[in-house]
Every structure is written in C-alpha cells, then in structure tokens.
Motif scaffolding. Structure first.
Motif, PDB file in Angstrom:
ATOM      1  N   VAL A 178       1.223  35.489  -7.717  1.00  0.00           N
ATOM      2  CA  VAL A 178       1.115  36.201  -6.444  1.00  0.00           C
ATOM      3  C   VAL A 178       1.899  35.457  -5.371  1.00  0.00           C
ATOM      4  O   VAL A 178       2.225  34.277  -5.503  1.00  0.00           O
ATOM      5  CB  VAL A 178      -0.350  36.363  -5.980  1.00  0.00           C
ATOM      6  N   VAL A 179       2.165  36.173  -4.295  1.00  0.00           N
ATOM      7  CA  VAL A 179       2.806  35.577  -3.127  1.00  0.00           C
ATOM      8  C   VAL A 179       2.119  36.138  -1.886  1.00  0.00           C
ATOM      9  O   VAL A 179       1.510  37.212  -1.932  1.00  0.00           O
ATOM     10  CB  VAL A 179       4.327  35.875  -3.110  1.00  0.00           C
ATOM     11  N   GLY A 180       2.143  35.394  -0.819  1.00  0.00           N
ATOM     12  CA  GLY A 180       1.593  35.825   0.466  1.00  0.00           C
ATOM     13  C   GLY A 180       2.240  34.965   1.533  1.00  0.00           C
ATOM     14  O   GLY A 180       3.112  34.144   1.243  1.00  0.00           O
ATOM     15  N   PHE A 181       1.800  35.130   2.765  1.00  0.00           N
ATOM     16  CA  PHE A 181       2.410  34.388   3.863  1.00  0.00           C
ATOM     17  C   PHE A 181       2.344  32.894   3.575  1.00  0.00           C
ATOM     18  O   PHE A 181       1.266  32.342   3.333  1.00  0.00           O
ATOM     19  CB  PHE A 181       1.710  34.717   5.175  1.00  0.00           C
ATOM     20  N   ALA A 182       3.492  32.246   3.606  1.00  0.00           N
ATOM     21  CA  ALA A 182       3.595  30.846   3.195  1.00  0.00           C
ATOM     22  C   ALA A 182       3.102  29.896   4.282  1.00  0.00           C
ATOM     23  O   ALA A 182       3.203  30.190   5.478  1.00  0.00           O
ATOM     24  CB  ALA A 182       5.038  30.517   2.842  1.00  0.00           C
ATOM     25  N   ASN A 183       2.609  28.745   3.857  1.00  0.00           N
ATOM     26  CA  ASN A 183       2.192  27.720   4.821  1.00  0.00           C
ATOM     27  C   ASN A 183       3.324  27.353   5.760  1.00  0.00           C
ATOM     28  O   ASN A 183       3.121  27.156   6.958  1.00  0.00           O
ATOM     29  CB  ASN A 183       1.718  26.472   4.083  1.00  0.00           C
ATOM     30  N   THR A 184       4.535  27.249   5.215  1.00  0.00           N
ATOM     31  CA  THR A 184       5.679  26.856   6.035  1.00  0.00           C
ATOM     32  C   THR A 184       5.973  27.906   7.102  1.00  0.00           C
ATOM     33  O   THR A 184       6.397  27.569   8.217  1.00  0.00           O
ATOM     34  CB  THR A 184       6.914  26.643   5.157  1.00  0.00           C
ATOM     35  N   GLU A 185       5.740  29.164   6.793  1.00  0.00           N
ATOM     36  CA  GLU A 185       5.959  30.230   7.773  1.00  0.00           C
ATOM     37  C   GLU A 185       4.877  30.190   8.858  1.00  0.00           C
ATOM     38  O   GLU A 185       5.177  30.373  10.045  1.00  0.00           O
ATOM     39  CB  GLU A 185       5.971  31.587   7.055  1.00  0.00           C
ATOM     40  N   ASN A 217      -1.458  31.898  -9.316  1.00  0.00           N
ATOM     41  CA  ASN A 217      -0.219  31.141  -9.494  1.00  0.00           C
ATOM     42  C   ASN A 217       0.698  31.506  -8.325  1.00  0.00           C
ATOM     43  O   ASN A 217       1.441  32.468  -8.405  1.00  0.00           O
ATOM     44  CB  ASN A 217       0.413  31.488 -10.841  1.00  0.00           C
ATOM     45  N   TYR A 218       0.593  30.750  -7.234  1.00  0.00           N
ATOM     46  CA  TYR A 218       1.341  31.081  -6.027  1.00  0.00           C
ATOM     47  C   TYR A 218       2.817  30.738  -6.195  1.00  0.00           C
ATOM     48  O   TYR A 218       3.175  29.635  -6.609  1.00  0.00           O
ATOM     49  CB  TYR A 218       0.788  30.328  -4.814  1.00  0.00           C
TER      50      TYR A 218
END
Length: 229
Positions: A157-164, A188-189
């Motif tokens: 999966v993916v979602g709004f990243a910490n870095t963003e 599994n990000y």
C-alpha cells in the motif's frame, strides 16, 4: 451494478488549530472523472452524512487544474457534496468499489468509523475493490477481513508519506503520521517520489500516495473492474 462509493470527510476545521480543512478537491475530481467517463455512477458518503466542506488550500491557483475548475463550477457536483449520504444509509451490496478521498480532516473522522469499515469490508468480501488516496488511506487502517485480520496486513500500500507531511510542516499537528500507521497495521508500505502521481494495486486494494494520485488510483480500479467482467 456499476456504482462507486466515494467517501468524504465531515471535518471542516483542525480540532487543534485555527485552520480550515475538508475534502481535498482534486483527490475527488480526478478519480471521479475517470470513473464517470467509463459509465460508473458516483455516490458520495460521509461518516455523518450531509455537508462536506472543501479544503480552501486545495483551491489555491497552484493546486487547481482545468478539470478541477470544471467540477468546482458544476452545481450538480457541489450539491452532491452538500448532501452526502450517511454511512448508515448505504447498502454495500449496491457497490463495485469504495474510494476514500483525503484532506487532513479525514484523520479525525475516518479511522474509527466502524460503519464505514463494515461497508468497505462487505464490498471487499463481495469481490469488490477497496481504494483510497493520500490521507484517505487512514480509512483503511482498521478495516478487517472476514477472518478478523487487518485488510491491509501483508499488502503493498501507499499513502501520504512522512516526508510530504514534514514538508508541509504539519507532522506535529496531525494526530499520527499516515505512513507510520499503515506500517503499524502490517502493510508493506511503498512510495514514489514526493508529490508525484503514484498508485499501487495489491489484490483488490488500490492506494495512491498524494493529491496528484487520484487519477492513477482510478486507473488501477478500472483495470480491476474490467478484468472481473
């Protein structure tokens, strides 16, 4: 059937800040447009039903595309956002897929809404698709499958990243970091480049990283729907 359930927030203000929030417009528009072009009917739902505000930050000139302006100028679209169904009014049997939109407000009303979780779980159990974009992926955190395990556990999966989030300066304002909590549920990000369109498909779960990714999520959902026919 050809119905898609689009989930939007009822939160219009950060509970801990004098700052407006709401639906991130483009995250709805770019998904919805792709689905409607393929003949799917869109139904909007929110945890409480009724009005969903649009995050004013998503209406800034540097965020708005020509497509965004078309929808923002469309009274029918805006009226639907003003009169969303509540979760208790939704029959999961009527929908091929559910899609969680973002905007920071969702972090306060999506994760613990058991009615929405049950809807999503039933759509998935019926062979449908669960999808989300950006902060909307927090709506997936507590969905469980038929045997009681987290739906996203073991899935890419993916979602709004910490870095963003850090780049926005909101990492200390939000109640948790989306990326961290996806990982904490056993997902599994994965991530693409910050702010670039990026979506992943794993089984019948489709997720996108950021505001640029709504259209990419729609394409992933459509590919699954067409392959199931």
């Amino acid at each position: 059937m050809k119905n898609i359930l689009v989930v939007v927030t009822n939160i219009s203000k950060y509970p801990n800040q004098e700052r407006a929030t709401g639906l991130w417009l483009g995250e709805a528009v770019h998904f919805v447009d792709e689905m409607e072009k393929e003949g799917y009917k869109i139904v909007y739902v929110s945890p409480k039903g009724g009005y969903t505000s649009i995050d004013p930050h998503s209406l800034q000139p540097d965020q708005m595309t020509e497509l965004d302006w078309q929808y923002y100028s469309n009274d029918d679209f805006l009226n639907k956002l003003g009169a969303t169904l509540s979760a208790e009014d939704v029959n999961p049997e009527d929908y091929d897929a559910i899609y969680y939109t973002g905007g920071h407000g969702v972090m306060w009303d999506f994760p613990n809404d058991e009615k929405l979780q049950n809807i999503a779980s039933k759509i998935y159990d019926n062979g449908g698709i669960v999808s989300a974009v950006c902060h909307g992926t927090v709506g997936l955190l507590n969905i469980k499958n038929a045997v009681g395990n987290y739906l996203i556990a073991g899935k890419k999966v993916v979602g709004f990243a910490n870095t963003e989030e850090i780049a926005l300066g909101l990492d200390k304002i939000v109640p948790f970091l989306t990326e961290d909590e996806l990982v904490n549920r056993g997902a599994n990000y994965v991530k693409g480049e910050d702010w670039a369109a990026f979506a992943v498909v794993d089984d019948r779960v489709v997720t996108g990283q950021n505001p640029a990714s709504g259209g990419a999520v729609a394409k992933g959902v459509l590919k699954l729907l067409k392959s199931a026919r």
